[in-house]
Design a protein around this motif. Structure first.
Motif, PDB file in Angstrom:
ATOM      1  N   MET A   1      -5.526   5.311   3.361  1.00 19.67           N
ATOM      2  CA  MET A   1      -3.257   6.549   2.405  1.00 19.67           C
ATOM      3  C   MET A   1      -2.515   5.681   3.389  1.00 19.67           C
ATOM      4  SD  MET A   1      -2.358   9.943   1.734  1.00 19.67           S
ATOM      5  CE  MET A   1      -1.318  10.222   3.277  1.00 19.67           C
ATOM      6  N   ASP A   2      -2.590   5.275   4.304  1.00 17.73           N
ATOM      7  CA  ASP A   2      -1.489   4.538   5.500  1.00 17.73           C
ATOM      8  C   ASP A   2      -1.338   2.969   4.956  1.00 17.73           C
ATOM      9  OD1 ASP A   2       0.701   4.372   7.532  1.00 17.73           O
ATOM     10  OD2 ASP A   2      -0.915   3.541   8.656  1.00 17.73           O
ATOM     11  N   GLU A   3      -2.685   2.477   4.863  1.00 22.65           N
ATOM     12  CA  GLU A   3      -2.567   0.786   4.229  1.00 22.65           C
ATOM     13  C   GLU A   3      -1.652   0.914   3.607  1.00 22.65           C
ATOM     14  OE1 GLU A   3      -2.578  -3.001   4.571  1.00 22.65           O
ATOM     15  OE2 GLU A   3      -2.761  -1.587   5.590  1.00 22.65           O
ATOM     16  N   ALA A   4      -1.821   1.931   2.135  1.00 15.81           N
ATOM     17  CA  ALA A   4      -1.778   1.966   1.076  1.00 15.81           C
ATOM     18  C   ALA A   4      -0.552   2.165   1.190  1.00 15.81           C
ATOM     19  CB  ALA A   4      -2.210   2.766  -0.540  1.00 15.81           C
ATOM     20  N   LEU A   5       0.296   3.207   1.881  1.00 20.06           N
ATOM     21  CA  LEU A   5       1.882   3.212   1.940  1.00 20.06           C
ATOM     22  C   LEU A   5       2.913   2.346   2.526  1.00 20.06           C
ATOM     23  CD1 LEU A   5       3.723   5.034   1.592  1.00 20.06           C
ATOM     24  CD2 LEU A   5       3.571   6.315   3.514  1.00 20.06           C
ATOM     25  N   ARG A   6       1.589   1.128   3.547  1.00 16.11           N
ATOM     26  CA  ARG A   6       2.255   0.005   3.977  1.00 16.11           C
ATOM     27  C   ARG A   6       2.735  -0.927   2.433  1.00 16.11           C
ATOM     28  NH1 ARG A   6       2.293  -4.728   5.139  1.00 16.11           N
ATOM     29  NH2 ARG A   6      -1.007  -4.683   4.680  1.00 16.11           N
TER      30      ARG A   6
ATOM     31  N   LYS B   1       6.756   7.900  -8.969  1.00 16.38           N
ATOM     32  CA  LYS B   1       6.813   6.816  -8.216  1.00 16.38           C
ATOM     33  C   LYS B   1       8.746   7.130  -7.335  1.00 16.38           C
ATOM     34  CE  LYS B   1       9.801   2.450  -9.815  1.00 16.38           C
ATOM     35  NZ  LYS B   1      10.444   1.789 -10.593  1.00 16.38           N
ATOM     36  N   SER B   2       9.510   7.739  -7.566  1.00 17.82           N
ATOM     37  CA  SER B   2      10.513   7.974  -6.967  1.00 17.82           C
ATOM     38  C   SER B   2       9.793   9.086  -5.671  1.00 17.82           C
ATOM     39  CB  SER B   2      10.858   9.397  -7.539  1.00 17.82           C
ATOM     40  OG  SER B   2      11.621   9.027  -8.737  1.00 17.82           O
ATOM     41  N   ALA B   3       8.649   9.523  -5.472  1.00 13.31           N
ATOM     42  CA  ALA B   3       8.399  10.328  -4.544  1.00 13.31           C
ATOM     43  C   ALA B   3       7.936   8.954  -3.465  1.00 13.31           C
ATOM     44  CB  ALA B   3       7.112  11.412  -4.583  1.00 13.31           C
ATOM     45  N   LEU B   4       6.897   7.909  -4.376  1.00 15.80           N
ATOM     46  CA  LEU B   4       6.367   7.165  -3.308  1.00 15.80           C
ATOM     47  C   LEU B   4       7.699   6.532  -3.143  1.00 15.80           C
ATOM     48  CD1 LEU B   4       3.999   5.975  -2.410  1.00 15.80           C
ATOM     49  CD2 LEU B   4       4.295   4.582  -5.080  1.00 15.80           C
ATOM     50  N   PHE B   5       8.609   5.912  -3.656  1.00 16.69           N
ATOM     51  CA  PHE B   5       9.579   5.231  -2.765  1.00 16.69           C
ATOM     52  C   PHE B   5      10.444   5.841  -1.310  1.00 16.69           C
ATOM     53  CE2 PHE B   5      14.318   5.083  -2.066  1.00 16.69           C
ATOM     54  CZ  PHE B   5      14.522   3.725  -1.767  1.00 16.69           C
ATOM     55  N   ARG B   6      10.249   6.782  -1.664  1.00 14.91           N
ATOM     56  CA  ARG B   6      11.322   7.815  -0.578  1.00 14.91           C
ATOM     57  C   ARG B   6       9.778   7.594   0.792  1.00 14.91           C
ATOM     58  NH1 ARG B   6      12.397  11.111  -4.937  1.00 14.91           N
ATOM     59  NH2 ARG B   6      11.384  13.052  -4.522  1.00 14.91           N
TER      60      ARG B   6
ATOM     61  N   ARG C   1       9.025   5.218   6.249  1.00 16.52           N
ATOM     62  CA  ARG C   1       7.320   4.899   6.681  1.00 16.52           C
ATOM     63  C   ARG C   1       8.310   3.181   7.017  1.00 16.52           C
ATOM     64  NH1 ARG C   1       2.205   2.713   6.929  1.00 16.52           N
ATOM     65  NH2 ARG C   1       2.280   1.273   8.032  1.00 16.52           N
ATOM     66  N   TYR C   2       9.309   2.280   6.325  1.00 20.34           N
ATOM     67  CA  TYR C   2      10.234   2.028   6.911  1.00 20.34           C
ATOM     68  C   TYR C   2      11.059   1.824   7.821  1.00 20.34           C
ATOM     69  CZ  TYR C   2      13.896  -1.901   6.442  1.00 20.34           C
ATOM     70  OH  TYR C   2      14.664  -3.155   7.000  1.00 20.34           O
ATOM     71  N   ALA C   3      11.673   3.149   7.765  1.00 14.44           N
ATOM     72  CA  ALA C   3      12.633   4.043   9.080  1.00 14.44           C
ATOM     73  C   ALA C   3      11.537   3.782  10.524  1.00 14.44           C
ATOM     74  CB  ALA C   3      13.316   4.785   8.311  1.00 14.44           C
ATOM     75  N   GLU C   4      10.427   4.556  10.153  1.00 18.15           N
ATOM     76  CA  GLU C   4       9.931   4.710  10.587  1.00 18.15           C
ATOM     77  C   GLU C   4       9.252   3.827  11.806  1.00 18.15           C
ATOM     78  OE1 GLU C   4       6.763   7.596   9.331  1.00 18.15           O
ATOM     79  OE2 GLU C   4       7.645   9.053   9.522  1.00 18.15           O
ATOM     80  N   THR C   5       9.184   1.999  10.614  1.00 17.67           N
ATOM     81  CA  THR C   5       9.088   0.780  11.865  1.00 17.67           C
ATOM     82  C   THR C   5      10.260   0.485  12.221  1.00 17.67           C
ATOM     83  OG1 THR C   5       7.573   0.805  10.159  1.00 17.67           O
ATOM     84  CG2 THR C   5       8.326  -1.485  10.437  1.00 17.67           C
ATOM     85  N   TYR C   6      11.172   0.158  11.435  1.00 16.56           N
ATOM     86  CA  TYR C   6      12.196  -0.404  12.401  1.00 16.56           C
ATOM     87  C   TYR C   6      13.300  -0.048  12.838  1.00 16.56           C
ATOM     88  CZ  TYR C   6       9.717  -3.598   9.733  1.00 16.56           C
ATOM     89  OH  TYR C   6       9.106  -5.208   8.812  1.00 16.56           O
ATOM     90  N   HIS C   7      13.561   1.362  12.407  1.00 20.29           N
ATOM     91  CA  HIS C   7      14.439   2.145  13.562  1.00 20.29           C
ATOM     92  C   HIS C   7      14.361   1.661  14.922  1.00 20.29           C
ATOM     93  CE1 HIS C   7      16.786   4.208  10.273  1.00 20.29           C
ATOM     94  NE2 HIS C   7      16.537   2.638   9.654  1.00 20.29           N
ATOM     95  N   PRO C   8      12.803   2.732  15.494  1.00 24.06           N
ATOM     96  CA  PRO C   8      12.973   2.293  16.706  1.00 24.06           C
ATOM     97  C   PRO C   8      13.481   1.016  17.418  1.00 24.06           C
ATOM     98  CG  PRO C   8      11.076   3.254  15.899  1.00 24.06           C
ATOM     99  CD  PRO C   8      11.965   2.911  14.672  1.00 24.06           C
TER     100      PRO C   8
ATOM    101  N   LEU D   1      14.520  -3.607   3.389  1.00 18.17           N
ATOM    102  CA  LEU D   1      14.073  -2.533   1.977  1.00 18.17           C
ATOM    103  C   LEU D   1      15.660  -1.412   1.669  1.00 18.17           C
ATOM    104  CD1 LEU D   1      12.410  -1.071   0.251  1.00 18.17           C
ATOM    105  CD2 LEU D   1      11.642   0.350   1.580  1.00 18.17           C
ATOM    106  N   LEU D   2      16.191  -0.810   3.377  1.00 18.75           N
ATOM    107  CA  LEU D   2      17.470  -0.240   2.673  1.00 18.75           C
ATOM    108  C   LEU D   2      18.655  -0.544   2.683  1.00 18.75           C
ATOM    109  CD1 LEU D   2      18.193   1.945   3.711  1.00 18.75           C
ATOM    110  CD2 LEU D   2      19.348   1.312   6.480  1.00 18.75           C
ATOM    111  N   THR D   3      18.451  -2.069   2.841  1.00 23.50           N
ATOM    112  CA  THR D   3      19.640  -2.805   2.042  1.00 23.50           C
ATOM    113  C   THR D   3      19.800  -3.041   0.322  1.00 23.50           C
ATOM    114  OG1 THR D   3      20.542  -4.630   3.713  1.00 23.50           O
ATOM    115  CG2 THR D   3      20.985  -4.970   1.853  1.00 23.50           C
ATOM    116  N   MET D   4      18.227  -2.862  -0.077  1.00 14.51           N
ATOM    117  CA  MET D   4      17.144  -3.131  -1.378  1.00 14.51           C
ATOM    118  C   MET D   4      17.926  -2.024  -2.084  1.00 14.51           C
ATOM    119  SD  MET D   4      16.561  -5.437  -3.636  1.00 14.51           S
ATOM    120  CE  MET D   4      15.064  -6.301  -3.926  1.00 14.51           C
ATOM    121  N   SER D   5      17.778  -0.884  -1.685  1.00 19.49           N
ATOM    122  CA  SER D   5      17.663   0.132  -1.811  1.00 19.49           C
ATOM    123  C   SER D   5      19.621   0.964  -2.168  1.00 19.49           C
ATOM    124  CB  SER D   5      16.723   1.321  -1.270  1.00 19.49           C
ATOM    125  OG  SER D   5      15.562   0.677  -0.548  1.00 19.49           O
ATOM    126  N   ALA D   6      20.114   0.095  -1.003  1.00 22.19           N
ATOM    127  CA  ALA D   6      22.178   0.323  -1.303  1.00 22.19           C
ATOM    128  C   ALA D   6      22.288  -0.089  -2.105  1.00 22.19           C
ATOM    129  CB  ALA D   6      22.317   0.522   0.373  1.00 22.19           C
ATOM    130  N   ALA D   7      21.295  -1.576  -2.875  1.00 21.51           N
ATOM    131  CA  ALA D   7      22.293  -2.033  -3.813  1.00 21.51           C
ATOM    132  C   ALA D   7      21.878  -1.276  -4.661  1.00 21.51           C
ATOM    133  CB  ALA D   7      21.695  -3.877  -3.458  1.00 21.51           C
TER     134      ALA D   7
END
Length: 188
Positions: free
Chosen positions: A1-6, A43-48, A53-60, A98-104
């Protein structure tokens, strides 16, 4: 599941929410439609979940870069933008952010997705402001410089997707960091 989410995160990152079709998501994750929906919801739930996951990876990485101590506000800005440049230069992930793309594509997201995007951007801005104040910037300067740095980060993501070179992106980042040393007259 973790790999599929990545992998789903990478699909949203590459294509944006609007163009990340279910077919692209199933191909990218290796899951069938039924498994995709059964595991992640719509799709919306998967996106969120992908955005989280993106934030958990890059915000630290941003948190570590801002943790200091930094000798000046310029050093704070440079450290923050260096994280963005390193992410952009990573050949294992799509160009941009991803965050920029999402904001756009904010209008394509559901209300919960929109709120997540805005909260993540606000969190980065708050981290920047705090680090800038710790490095000696006054309250107003810290607010202005944080916004400038955040805007530059988002611009770097867009420019990278447009084919600008790493050297060009580094030039933009360095020029932005120098603003802290000598704020332009428009801000004064």
């Amino acid at each position: 599941m973790d790999e599929a989410l990545r992998r789903a995160m990478l699909v949203f990152w590459r294509w944006g929410y609007s163009e990340a079709s279910i077919d692209r998501l199933t191909e990218g994750t290796g899951l069938g439609r039924g498994s995709l929906y059964g595991t992640f919801g719509d799709k919306s739930a998967l996106f969120r979940k992908s955005l989280l996951r993106y934030a958990e990876t890059y915000h630290p990485l941003y948190e570590r870069a801002l943790s200091g101590p930094h000798p000046s506000p310029e050093a704070v800005m440079a450290a923050y933008l260096r994280v963005a440049l390193n992410r952009i230069a990573d050949p294992a992930v799509p160009d941009g952010c991803l965050l920029t793309m999402s904001a756009a594509q904010l209008q394509a997201l559901d209300a919960e997705g929109q709120a997540m995007v805005r909260a993540m951007i606000d969190s980065l801005r708050a981290m920047l402001e705090q680090a800038l104040r710790a490095a000696g910037a006054g309250e107003q300067d810290a607010a202005e410089l944080a916004l400038c740095t955040l805007a530059t980060n988002k611009s770097l993501a867009v420019l990278s997707r447009s084919g600008f070179s790493g050297e060009d992106l580094a030039t933009v980042a360095a020029a932005t960091a120098r603003v802290a040393r000598r704020p332009p007259p428009l801000l004064r």
